[in-house]
Scaffold this active site. Structure first.
Site, PDB file in Angstrom:
ATOM      1  N   SER A 120       0.823  -1.208   0.000  1.00 19.52           N
ATOM      2  CA  SER A 120       0.000   0.000   0.000  1.00 19.52           C
ATOM      3  C   SER A 120       0.855   1.255   0.000  1.00 19.52           C
ATOM      4  CB  SER A 120      -0.854   0.049   1.269  1.00 19.52           C
ATOM      5  OG  SER A 120      -1.687  -1.065   1.366  1.00 19.52           O
ATOM      6  N   HIS A 141      -0.919  -2.658  -7.265  1.00 23.41           N
ATOM      7  CA  HIS A 141      -1.680  -2.357  -6.051  1.00 23.41           C
ATOM      8  C   HIS A 141      -3.174  -2.536  -6.312  1.00 23.41           C
ATOM      9  CE1 HIS A 141      -2.802   0.735  -2.719  1.00 23.41           C
ATOM     10  NE2 HIS A 141      -2.817  -0.497  -2.266  1.00 23.41           N
ATOM     11  N   GLU A 153      -3.272  -0.026  -9.321  1.00 24.54           N
ATOM     12  CA  GLU A 153      -2.180   0.911  -9.582  1.00 24.54           C
ATOM     13  C   GLU A 153      -0.971   0.091 -10.048  1.00 24.54           C
ATOM     14  OE1 GLU A 153      -2.781   4.693  -6.618  1.00 24.54           O
ATOM     15  OE2 GLU A 153      -2.009   2.883  -5.679  1.00 24.54           O
ATOM     16  N   ASN A 191      -3.343   6.077  -1.774  1.00 27.07           N
ATOM     17  CA  ASN A 191      -3.086   6.206  -0.332  1.00 27.07           C
ATOM     18  C   ASN A 191      -2.456   7.541   0.044  1.00 27.07           C
ATOM     19  OD1 ASN A 191      -4.337   3.920   0.558  1.00 27.07           O
ATOM     20  ND2 ASN A 191      -2.567   2.623   0.157  1.00 27.07           N
TER      21      ASN A 191
HETATM   22  N1  CAA Z   1     -15.479  -9.553  -1.308  1.00 26.74           N
HETATM   23  C1  CAA Z   1     -16.009  -9.734  -2.519  1.00 26.74           C
HETATM   24  N2  CAA Z   1     -17.156  -9.143  -2.934  1.00 26.74           N
HETATM   25  C2  CAA Z   1     -17.792  -8.366  -2.053  1.00 26.74           C
HETATM   26  C3  CAA Z   1     -17.309  -8.133  -0.751  1.00 26.74           C
HETATM   27  C4  CAA Z   1     -16.100  -8.766  -0.386  1.00 26.74           C
HETATM   28  N3  CAA Z   1     -15.543  -8.587   0.812  1.00 26.74           N
HETATM   29  N4  CAA Z   1     -18.160  -7.309  -0.104  1.00 26.74           N
HETATM   30  C5  CAA Z   1     -19.138  -7.036  -0.979  1.00 26.74           C
HETATM   31  N5  CAA Z   1     -18.909  -7.655  -2.145  1.00 26.74           N
HETATM   32  C6  CAA Z   1     -19.732  -7.572  -3.356  1.00 26.74           C
HETATM   33  C7  CAA Z   1     -21.057  -8.202  -3.172  1.00 26.74           C
HETATM   34  O1  CAA Z   1     -21.006  -9.580  -3.565  1.00 26.74           O
HETATM   35  C8  CAA Z   1     -21.958  -7.393  -4.076  1.00 26.74           C
HETATM   36  O2  CAA Z   1     -21.853  -7.866  -5.401  1.00 26.74           O
HETATM   37  P1  CAA Z   1     -23.179  -8.054  -6.297  1.00 26.74           P
HETATM   38  O3  CAA Z   1     -23.953  -6.783  -6.172  1.00 26.74           O
HETATM   39  O4  CAA Z   1     -22.639  -8.295  -7.655  1.00 26.74           O
HETATM   40  O5  CAA Z   1     -23.868  -9.187  -5.674  1.00 26.74           O
HETATM   41  C9  CAA Z   1     -21.338  -6.003  -4.086  1.00 26.74           C
HETATM   42  O6  CAA Z   1     -19.982  -6.182  -3.611  1.00 26.74           O
HETATM   43  C10 CAA Z   1     -22.080  -5.068  -3.184  1.00 26.74           C
HETATM   44  O7  CAA Z   1     -22.123  -5.672  -1.904  1.00 26.74           O
HETATM   45  P2  CAA Z   1     -23.194  -5.349  -0.791  1.00 26.74           P
HETATM   46  O8  CAA Z   1     -24.498  -4.985  -1.434  1.00 26.74           O
HETATM   47  O9  CAA Z   1     -23.208  -6.446   0.208  1.00 26.74           O
HETATM   48  O10 CAA Z   1     -22.585  -4.140  -0.003  1.00 26.74           O
HETATM   49  P3  CAA Z   1     -22.353  -2.655  -0.433  1.00 26.74           P
HETATM   50  O11 CAA Z   1     -23.252  -2.193  -1.504  1.00 26.74           O
HETATM   51  O12 CAA Z   1     -22.324  -1.945   0.849  1.00 26.74           O
HETATM   52  O13 CAA Z   1     -20.882  -2.667  -1.063  1.00 26.74           O
HETATM   53  C11 CAA Z   1     -18.545  -2.430  -0.870  1.00 26.74           C
HETATM   54  C12 CAA Z   1     -19.796  -3.161  -0.377  1.00 26.74           C
HETATM   55  C13 CAA Z   1     -18.329  -2.723  -2.347  1.00 26.74           C
HETATM   56  C14 CAA Z   1     -17.390  -2.964  -0.050  1.00 26.74           C
HETATM   57  C15 CAA Z   1     -18.769  -0.887  -0.678  1.00 26.74           C
HETATM   58  O14 CAA Z   1     -19.172  -0.625   0.644  1.00 26.74           O
HETATM   59  C16 CAA Z   1     -17.539  -0.076  -0.984  1.00 26.74           C
HETATM   60  O15 CAA Z   1     -17.226   0.212  -2.125  1.00 26.74           O
HETATM   61  N6  CAA Z   1     -16.820   0.355   0.084  1.00 26.74           N
HETATM   62  C17 CAA Z   1     -15.587   1.136  -0.060  1.00 26.74           C
HETATM   63  C18 CAA Z   1     -14.444   0.224  -0.388  1.00 26.74           C
HETATM   64  C19 CAA Z   1     -13.163   0.982  -0.582  1.00 26.74           C
HETATM   65  O16 CAA Z   1     -13.074   2.207  -0.487  1.00 26.74           O
HETATM   66  N7  CAA Z   1     -12.101   0.220  -0.829  1.00 26.74           N
HETATM   67  C20 CAA Z   1     -10.747   0.747  -0.945  1.00 26.74           C
HETATM   68  C21 CAA Z   1     -10.049   0.605   0.383  1.00 26.74           C
HETATM   69  S1  CAA Z   1      -8.435   1.297   0.337  1.00 26.74           S
HETATM   70  C22 CAA Z   1      -7.495   0.122  -0.360  1.00 26.74           C
HETATM   71  O17 CAA Z   1      -7.926  -0.954  -0.686  1.00 26.74           O
HETATM   72  C23 CAA Z   1      -6.065   0.474  -0.592  1.00 26.74           C
HETATM   73  C24 CAA Z   1      -5.117   0.272   0.524  1.00 26.74           C
HETATM   74  O18 CAA Z   1      -3.919   0.096   0.218  1.00 26.74           O
HETATM   75  C25 CAA Z   1      -5.524   0.348   1.934  1.00 26.74           C
HETATM   76  P1  NAD Z   2      -3.649  -9.427   6.170  1.00 24.12           P
HETATM   77  O1  NAD Z   2      -3.123  -9.161   7.534  1.00 24.12           O
HETATM   78  O2  NAD Z   2      -5.103  -9.660   5.981  1.00 24.12           O
HETATM   79  O3  NAD Z   2      -2.878 -10.669   5.502  1.00 24.12           O
HETATM   80  C1  NAD Z   2      -1.492 -10.790   5.454  1.00 24.12           C
HETATM   81  C2  NAD Z   2      -1.179 -12.285   5.365  1.00 24.12           C
HETATM   82  O4  NAD Z   2       0.204 -12.458   5.036  1.00 24.12           O
HETATM   83  C3  NAD Z   2      -1.414 -13.028   6.690  1.00 24.12           C
HETATM   84  O5  NAD Z   2      -2.359 -14.052   6.466  1.00 24.12           O
HETATM   85  C4  NAD Z   2      -0.031 -13.590   7.041  1.00 24.12           C
HETATM   86  O6  NAD Z   2      -0.077 -14.863   7.627  1.00 24.12           O
HETATM   87  C5  NAD Z   2       0.617 -13.654   5.668  1.00 24.12           C
HETATM   88  N1  NAD Z   2       2.094 -13.714   5.669  1.00 24.12           N
HETATM   89  C6  NAD Z   2       2.959 -13.022   6.434  1.00 24.12           C
HETATM   90  N2  NAD Z   2       4.239 -13.359   6.092  1.00 24.12           N
HETATM   91  C7  NAD Z   2       4.161 -14.272   5.089  1.00 24.12           C
HETATM   92  C8  NAD Z   2       5.113 -14.976   4.306  1.00 24.12           C
HETATM   93  N3  NAD Z   2       6.417 -14.808   4.480  1.00 24.12           N
HETATM   94  N4  NAD Z   2       4.663 -15.857   3.367  1.00 24.12           N
HETATM   95  C9  NAD Z   2       3.330 -16.022   3.167  1.00 24.12           C
HETATM   96  N5  NAD Z   2       2.374 -15.369   3.872  1.00 24.12           N
HETATM   97  C10 NAD Z   2       2.788 -14.507   4.809  1.00 24.12           C
HETATM   98  O7  NAD Z   2      -3.170  -8.191   5.282  1.00 24.12           O
HETATM   99  P2  NAD Z   2      -3.796  -7.624   3.925  1.00 24.12           P
HETATM  100  O8  NAD Z   2      -4.811  -6.602   4.267  1.00 24.12           O
HETATM  101  O9  NAD Z   2      -4.143  -8.757   3.028  1.00 24.12           O
HETATM  102  O10 NAD Z   2      -2.542  -6.839   3.341  1.00 24.12           O
HETATM  103  C11 NAD Z   2      -1.518  -7.500   2.609  1.00 24.12           C
HETATM  104  C12 NAD Z   2      -0.753  -6.482   1.787  1.00 24.12           C
HETATM  105  O11 NAD Z   2      -1.673  -5.804   0.903  1.00 24.12           O
HETATM  106  C13 NAD Z   2      -0.072  -5.365   2.618  1.00 24.12           C
HETATM  107  O12 NAD Z   2       1.114  -5.007   1.978  1.00 24.12           O
HETATM  108  C14 NAD Z   2      -1.107  -4.253   2.561  1.00 24.12           C
HETATM  109  O13 NAD Z   2      -0.535  -2.980   2.770  1.00 24.12           O
HETATM  110  C15 NAD Z   2      -1.621  -4.406   1.149  1.00 24.12           C
HETATM  111  N6  NAD Z   2      -2.962  -3.854   0.887  1.00 24.12           N
HETATM  112  C16 NAD Z   2      -3.943  -3.940   1.847  1.00 24.12           C
HETATM  113  C17 NAD Z   2      -5.208  -3.436   1.562  1.00 24.12           C
HETATM  114  C18 NAD Z   2      -6.326  -3.512   2.560  1.00 24.12           C
HETATM  115  O14 NAD Z   2      -7.342  -2.836   2.383  1.00 24.12           O
HETATM  116  N7  NAD Z   2      -6.213  -4.296   3.606  1.00 24.12           N
HETATM  117  C19 NAD Z   2      -5.470  -2.864   0.316  1.00 24.12           C
HETATM  118  C20 NAD Z   2      -4.446  -2.825  -0.661  1.00 24.12           C
HETATM  119  C21 NAD Z   2      -3.189  -3.322  -0.347  1.00 24.12           C
END
Ligand code: CAA
Ligand code: NAD
Length: 295
Positions: A120, A141, A153, A191
């Site tokens: 991330s 990403h 990404e 991010n």
């Molecule tokens: N895995 C797979 N599919 C999922 C799911 C999951 N965990 N959660 C929901 N879905 C699917 C459902 O199956 C459903 O699909 P269909 O309509 O085709 O059946 C669809 O998503 C909508 O689901 P719901 O109606 O149950 O729920 P919702 O309308 O509230 O949507 C959501 C759920 C798509 C997660 C929505 O709330 C959303 O877009 N949230 C924001 C997510 C977001 O911002 N993600 C980015 C996070 S940051 C990141 O990832 C980067 C990082 O590095 C941290």
């Molecule tokens: P998570 O904690 O759900 O899962 C991480 C997994 O990696 C764990 O199950 C752990 O057992 C496993 N692990 C640790 N060391 C390992 C190794 N040497 N070999 C194999 N498995 C190993 O974390 P996550 O949310 O899936 O995040 C994973 C990566 O994806 C991170 O780099 C995170 O920043 C990135 N990411 C996370 C998100 C998010 O929304 N959570 C979104 C985009 C990217």
């Protein structure tokens, strides 16, 4: 251009399991590697659950589900990643652990294998530089939940070759995703913008601006976000949010990336968000309730 047929996914957590699912869905053979059987089981259960839902909604037949699951092999053995064309790493957001893994993979895999990280925030070159294949190393990403979110990404480090970049851009498209290209700047595009927002929501809570529920409600109803910031932070994982903030603050030394004390306390307390059953909300009941954080 490299021809990708087999894909390794390292880590079967929130992201790794989703990545394995979409890659197998696109027809590739996948090998998923974890460190412990319980994490492997959790990843398999997550994929099976998603596919079962697709079957129930009539989007997939039982036969298609079985065929897709048959394309994913689950293993604890790193050696099983030996002959793979592309390895996608999705382990915890920790540079030292990622480097340790890449050193081992570099010794194991033939020179043609491309390595990508789903990090991330961590700089791609910091991981690529411990291998002898920095030209065949980049970032891909994905976003959570991977089967739903369209964006990927594609991150080019200063040493990623044009061929590797092109191969990965096309690979992302082959998964049905929409790739964007970004430079290897810590946090990349999303991010860089999202983290300060999530951290600011926590600071607003610490300052007593509003309750968890009201801040979430304000951002869902006021800005049409699908989730408010606390629901989203819980969804991403508070541990992961905290790790990303640390990486970004370490890199830029800007206060907007500094993890607020409340976030650190919650992570230390084991409140890792939805995946652990508790974060800003408690997920143990039929509907989430706000966690008492003693504020
Ligand atoms: N895995 C797979 N599919 C999922 C799911 C999951 N965990 N959660 C929901 N879905 C699917 C459902 O199956 C459903 O699909 P269909 O309509 O085709 O059946 C669809 O998503 C909508 O689901 P719901 O109606 O149950 O729920 P919702 O309308 O509230 O949507 C959501 C759920 C798509 C997660 C929505 O709330 C959303 O877009 N949230 C924001 C997510 C977001 O911002 N993600 C980015 C996070 S940051 C990141 O990832 C980067 C990082 O590095 C941290
Ligand atoms: P998570 O904690 O759900 O899962 C991480 C997994 O990696 C764990 O199950 C752990 O057992 C496993 N692990 C640790 N060391 C390992 C190794 N040497 N070999 C194999 N498995 C190993 O974390 P996550 O949310 O899936 O995040 C994973 C990566 O994806 C991170 O780099 C995170 O920043 C990135 N990411 C996370 C998100 C998010 O929304 N959570 C979104 C985009 C990217």
């Amino acid at each position: 251009m490299a021809n990708i047929k087999t894909v390794g996914v390292v880590g079967a957590g929130l992201m790794g399991s989703g990545i394995a699912q979409v890659v197998a869905q696109a027809g590739y053979s996948v090998v998923v590697r974890e460190v412990e059987q319980r994490f492997l089981d959790k990843g398999l259960k997550a994929v099976e659950g998603q596919l079962q839902r697709a079957v129930e909604k009539g989007r997939m037949t039982v036969e298609e589900k079985a065929k897709l699951l048959g394309r994913i092999r689950w293993t604890l053995n790193l050696e099983d990643l030996k002959g793979i064309d592309l390895i996608i790493e999705a382990i915890v957001e920790d540079l030292a652990l990622k480097q340790e893994l890449y050193r081992a993979l570099d010794g194991l895999c033939p020179p043609a294998t491309i390595f990508v990280s789903n990090t991330s925030s961590i700089s791609i070159i910091a991981m690529a530089s411990v291998t002898g294949r920095a030209d065949r190393f980049a970032g891909l990403h994905f976003f959570n939940p991977v089967p739903v979110m369209k964006l990927v990404e594609v991150i080019r480090s200063i040493r990623t070759s044009e061929e590797t970049y092109r191969t990965l851009f096309d690979f992302a498209k082959s998964l049905g995703k929409e790739p964007v290209t970004t430079k290897d700047n810590c946090g990349f595009i999303v991010n860089r913008l999202l983290l300060p927002y999530l951290l600011d929501a926590i600071r607003a809570l610490e300052a007593g601006v509003g309750t968890v529920e009201d801040i979430d409600k304000a951002m869902t109803l006021g800005c049409n976000h699908p989730m408010g910031p606390f629901t989203l932070a819980d969804f991403v994982g508070l541990d992961t949010t905290y790790f990303i903030a640390n990486v970004m603050f370490e890199e830029y030394r800007e206060l907007r990336y500094a993890p607020p004390p409340l976030l650190r306390k919650m992570v230390v307390a084991g409140y890792h968000g939805r995946k652990s059953g508790r974060g800003f909300y408690d997920y143990s009941g039929p509907t989430p309730t706000v966690t008492d954080l003693g504020l």
